[in-house]
Design an enzyme around this catalytic site. Structure first.
Site, PDB file in Angstrom:
ATOM      1  N   MET A 153       5.681 -27.200 -36.465  1.00 56.62           N
ATOM      2  CA  MET A 153       4.527 -27.040 -35.572  1.00 56.62           C
ATOM      3  C   MET A 153       4.181 -25.562 -35.467  1.00 56.62           C
ATOM      4  O   MET A 153       5.057 -24.732 -35.260  1.00 56.62           O
ATOM      5  CB  MET A 153       4.838 -27.585 -34.171  1.00 56.62           C
ATOM      6  CG  MET A 153       3.841 -27.119 -33.090  1.00 56.62           C
ATOM      7  SD  MET A 153       4.454 -27.330 -31.402  1.00 56.62           S
ATOM      8  CE  MET A 153       3.957 -29.019 -31.078  1.00 56.62           C
ATOM      9  N   ASN A 154       2.875 -25.239 -35.603  1.00 55.06           N
ATOM     10  CA  ASN A 154       2.436 -23.918 -35.159  1.00 55.06           C
ATOM     11  C   ASN A 154       1.174 -24.044 -34.310  1.00 55.06           C
ATOM     12  O   ASN A 154       1.185 -24.820 -33.358  1.00 55.06           O
ATOM     13  CB  ASN A 154       2.346 -22.881 -36.293  1.00 55.06           C
ATOM     14  CG  ASN A 154       1.404 -23.184 -37.426  1.00 55.06           C
ATOM     15  OD1 ASN A 154       1.708 -23.985 -38.313  1.00 55.06           O
ATOM     16  ND2 ASN A 154       0.264 -22.517 -37.460  1.00 55.06           N
ATOM     17  N   ASP A 155       0.106 -23.324 -34.583  1.00 58.17           N
ATOM     18  CA  ASP A 155      -1.004 -23.124 -33.653  1.00 58.17           C
ATOM     19  C   ASP A 155      -1.450 -24.381 -32.902  1.00 58.17           C
ATOM     20  O   ASP A 155      -1.667 -25.428 -33.516  1.00 58.17           O
ATOM     21  CB  ASP A 155      -2.236 -22.623 -34.399  1.00 58.17           C
ATOM     22  CG  ASP A 155      -1.984 -21.373 -35.195  1.00 58.17           C
ATOM     23  OD1 ASP A 155      -0.865 -20.866 -35.196  1.00 58.17           O
ATOM     24  OD2 ASP A 155      -2.936 -20.910 -35.845  1.00 58.17           O
TER      25      ASP A 155
ATOM     26  N   TRP B  36       6.849 -24.466 -42.951  1.00 55.99           N
ATOM     27  CA  TRP B  36       5.411 -24.442 -43.138  1.00 55.99           C
ATOM     28  C   TRP B  36       5.070 -25.070 -44.476  1.00 55.99           C
ATOM     29  O   TRP B  36       5.737 -24.837 -45.492  1.00 55.99           O
ATOM     30  CB  TRP B  36       4.902 -22.999 -43.072  1.00 55.99           C
ATOM     31  CG  TRP B  36       3.409 -22.895 -43.073  1.00 55.99           C
ATOM     32  CD1 TRP B  36       2.584 -22.891 -41.990  1.00 55.99           C
ATOM     33  CD2 TRP B  36       2.552 -22.790 -44.214  1.00 55.99           C
ATOM     34  NE1 TRP B  36       1.258 -22.785 -42.380  1.00 55.99           N
ATOM     35  CE2 TRP B  36       1.214 -22.719 -43.743  1.00 55.99           C
ATOM     36  CE3 TRP B  36       2.774 -22.744 -45.597  1.00 55.99           C
ATOM     37  CZ2 TRP B  36       0.118 -22.601 -44.588  1.00 55.99           C
ATOM     38  CZ3 TRP B  36       1.675 -22.634 -46.447  1.00 55.99           C
ATOM     39  CH2 TRP B  36       0.375 -22.565 -45.944  1.00 55.99           C
TER      40      TRP B  36
ATOM     41  N   ARG C 187     -11.953 -18.142 -40.668  1.00 54.16           N
ATOM     42  CA  ARG C 187     -11.265 -19.351 -40.211  1.00 54.16           C
ATOM     43  C   ARG C 187     -11.156 -19.456 -38.692  1.00 54.16           C
ATOM     44  O   ARG C 187     -11.532 -18.572 -37.959  1.00 54.16           O
ATOM     45  CB  ARG C 187      -9.868 -19.412 -40.833  1.00 54.16           C
ATOM     46  CG  ARG C 187      -8.956 -18.230 -40.542  1.00 54.16           C
ATOM     47  CD  ARG C 187      -7.603 -18.473 -41.203  1.00 54.16           C
ATOM     48  NE  ARG C 187      -6.686 -17.340 -41.083  1.00 54.16           N
ATOM     49  CZ  ARG C 187      -6.543 -16.389 -42.002  1.00 54.16           C
ATOM     50  NH1 ARG C 187      -7.271 -16.414 -43.109  1.00 54.16           N
ATOM     51  NH2 ARG C 187      -5.676 -15.414 -41.827  1.00 54.16           N
ATOM     52  N   ASP C 188     -10.583 -20.603 -38.274  1.00 50.29           N
ATOM     53  CA  ASP C 188     -10.216 -20.890 -36.884  1.00 50.29           C
ATOM     54  C   ASP C 188     -11.428 -21.022 -35.966  1.00 50.29           C
ATOM     55  O   ASP C 188     -11.566 -20.302 -34.967  1.00 50.29           O
ATOM     56  CB  ASP C 188      -9.273 -19.820 -36.333  1.00 50.29           C
ATOM     57  CG  ASP C 188      -8.093 -19.524 -37.237  1.00 50.29           C
ATOM     58  OD1 ASP C 188      -7.719 -20.428 -38.009  1.00 50.29           O
ATOM     59  OD2 ASP C 188      -7.554 -18.401 -37.180  1.00 50.29           O
TER      60      ASP C 188
END
Length: 497
Positions: free
Chosen positions: A43-45, A69, A169-170
């Site tokens: 799990m990340n962001d 990852w 991105r994001d």
């Protein structure tokens, strides 16, 4: 139909793998009791934080196949109270040319969620290494909040506004006066930037320009931007995760936003959290109008001991944001967390002699909430608390306030496995001369909210299972503690898939 079928097959395969992996996860003493973490895998962001249909939804960057990852999927959990979280099937899996490739460098990267007239809509970055362009913006929709379909019009933003940029991105999307707005992370010529777009339908986007950029000291690419109004006036806050800025991993900027020009004129900038393990935070507004933030409670490049047990990653506690008159941000744990409290211990005001380190009778545990108030005006030298202490005194995490320097530190030198290091932040006493430390301990994490959320320090720690003690100390002078409240906290595990 082929696109929908392909995506559902990828999602189903990932869910099956996750279910099998979850059965193998070791229930080790690093597994958190009341924080969101994956059933298994990586799990990340945090992505797509939203209050939708009277429930809180969190999505997250997720690799379900192993605790490392890999090609990014979107994990998904929901809650009715910000405490009990139920894991739902994976929402997004890489399946199309714009988010799936042959190497490991691809996936459904970070983004946000909006309610489009009852349709839960995810807006995310499709990333494929070696493709030109590498990053594009995409959407996926759901009527039931569980099964998501990628749009046939993806990518909805197919190319960056100019060549030579670093990252694109994001997307963080919100609505203002009936119009949709988006900010994106970007960098060029060594300067981190936030780009701004607008749309009437989430499909056709018009570029407005650079909303804000670094002054040359704030990193060369701004990941995970989040721009939102806060307070009673027209003030806005921009939260960013700057790359290549040394110890500073997150920042916030406060100022004024022009929706006509897309320009954000910021007047104040500061680090958002002063711990080691805080990255890619995202905010949303709940049904009560609160602006709530959740961040990733890890950091890139660090040792992650939980990986050996089949999982990696966790979220911070939900934090309510408020804006002070001077433009500074306050972060405090949401009020719902009071429901976790069980047995209560109270210590009335007492003096701590110079050189004294003393255990607190009847107080120990690996899931605690602590509120300690010290009188800095009646104290000298350094004072504070030691958490997760071993009986032999070899292992502990120290929270220290230095009176003369007006600095607050969290020292992980003796915390156990994982990274060491000392977090430090300047902290002035409150108007009454006190230092107020509000601390949440949860097995492998310590979150510190100082002086009513004026400063926060978030760290992961990995002590031994039986390191449970709590101590008070003073050095280089005596200290006076006005009062100490400690609650043992209930364990709230997410439901299994």
């Amino acid at each position: 139909m082929e696109r929908k079928k392909r995506h559902m097959e990828r999602v189903e395969h990932a869910n099956q793998a996750l279910e099998q992996a979850a059965e193998l996860v070791i229930e080790d003493h690093f597994r958190l009791g009341y924080h969101v973490m994956p059933p298994a895998g990586w799990m990340n962001d945090p992505n797509g934080l939203i209050y939708w249909n009277e429930e809180y939804h969190v999505f997250y960057q997720h690799y379900p196949y192993e605790p490392n990852w890999g090609p990014m999927h979107w994990g998904h959990a929901k809650s009715k109270n910000l405490i009990n979280w139920e894991h739902l099937p994976i929402a997004l899996a890489p399946s199309e040319a714009y988010d799936c490739g042959e190497s490991g460098g691809y996936g459904c990267w970070s983004g946000s969620a909006v309610d489009d007239n009852g349709v839960l809509t995810l807006v995310y970055t499709g990333h494929v290494d070696g493709r030109e362009p590498t990053e594009v913006q995409c959407i996926a929709t759901s009527m039931d909040g569980v099964i998501f379909n990628k749009s046939s019009l993806n990518p909805v933003i197919a190319v960056a506004p100019e060549d030579g940029g670093f990252g694109f991105r994001d997307p963080k999307v919100w609505q203002h006066e009936g119009q949709w707005y988006m900010v994106l992370g970007y960098g060029k010529d060594g300067l981190g930037k936030t780009l701004m777009y607008t749309s009437s339908d989430l499909l056709a986007w018009r570029y407005l320009g650079v909303a804000a950029e670094s002054d040359g000291t704030m990193g060369d690419m701004w990941e995970c931007p989040d721009l939102f109004p806060l307070g009673d006036g027209d003030d806005h806050v921009l939260i960013i995760s700057p790359m290549n800025m040394g110890a500073t991993k997150t920042m916030y900027l406060t100022g004024k936003l022009s929706y006509e020009t897309g320009k954000f004129d910021y007047r104040y900038a500061e680090r958002l959290d002063y711990g080691f393990d805080f990255y890619a935070p995202q905010t949303f507004v709940d049904g009560n109008g609160r602006r709530i933030l959740i961040g990733w409670m890890n950091i890139w490049g660090a040792q992650m001991p939980e990986q050996a047990h089949g999982w990696m990653g966790a979220f911070t506690l939900p934090r309510e944001l408020t804006l002070a008159e001077d433009g500074t941000l306050r972060m405090q744990p949401v009020a719902e967390l009071v429901a976790l409290r069980k047995e209560h211990h109270r210590v009335e005001g007492r003096s701590i002699e110079a050189g004294e380190i003393t255990s607190i009778a009847g107080v120990q545990g690996n899931q605690l909430e602590i509120i300690a108030v010290f009188d800095a005006a009646q104290s000298e030298g350094e004072f504070g608390l030691q958490l997760r202490c071993s009986e032999d005194g070899a292992e502990y995490t120290e929270v220290i306030y230095a009176v003369a320097q007006r600095t607050l530190r969290v020292d992980r030198t003796h915390s156990g496995a994982g990274e060491s290091g000392v977090s430090e932040v300047q902290l002035d006493p409150l108007e009454d001369g006190s230092i107020r430390l509000h601390i949440f301990v949860d097995r492998s994490s310590v979150e510190l909210f100082a002086n009513d959320g004026t400063k926060t320090v978030t760290n992961r720690i990995y002590p031994k299972r039986d390191s449970l003690g709590v101590k008070l100390f003073a050095r280089e002078g005596a200290a006076f503690m006005e009062g100490l409240d400690v609650w043992e906290l209930a364990e709230k595990k997410p439901a299994n898939l």
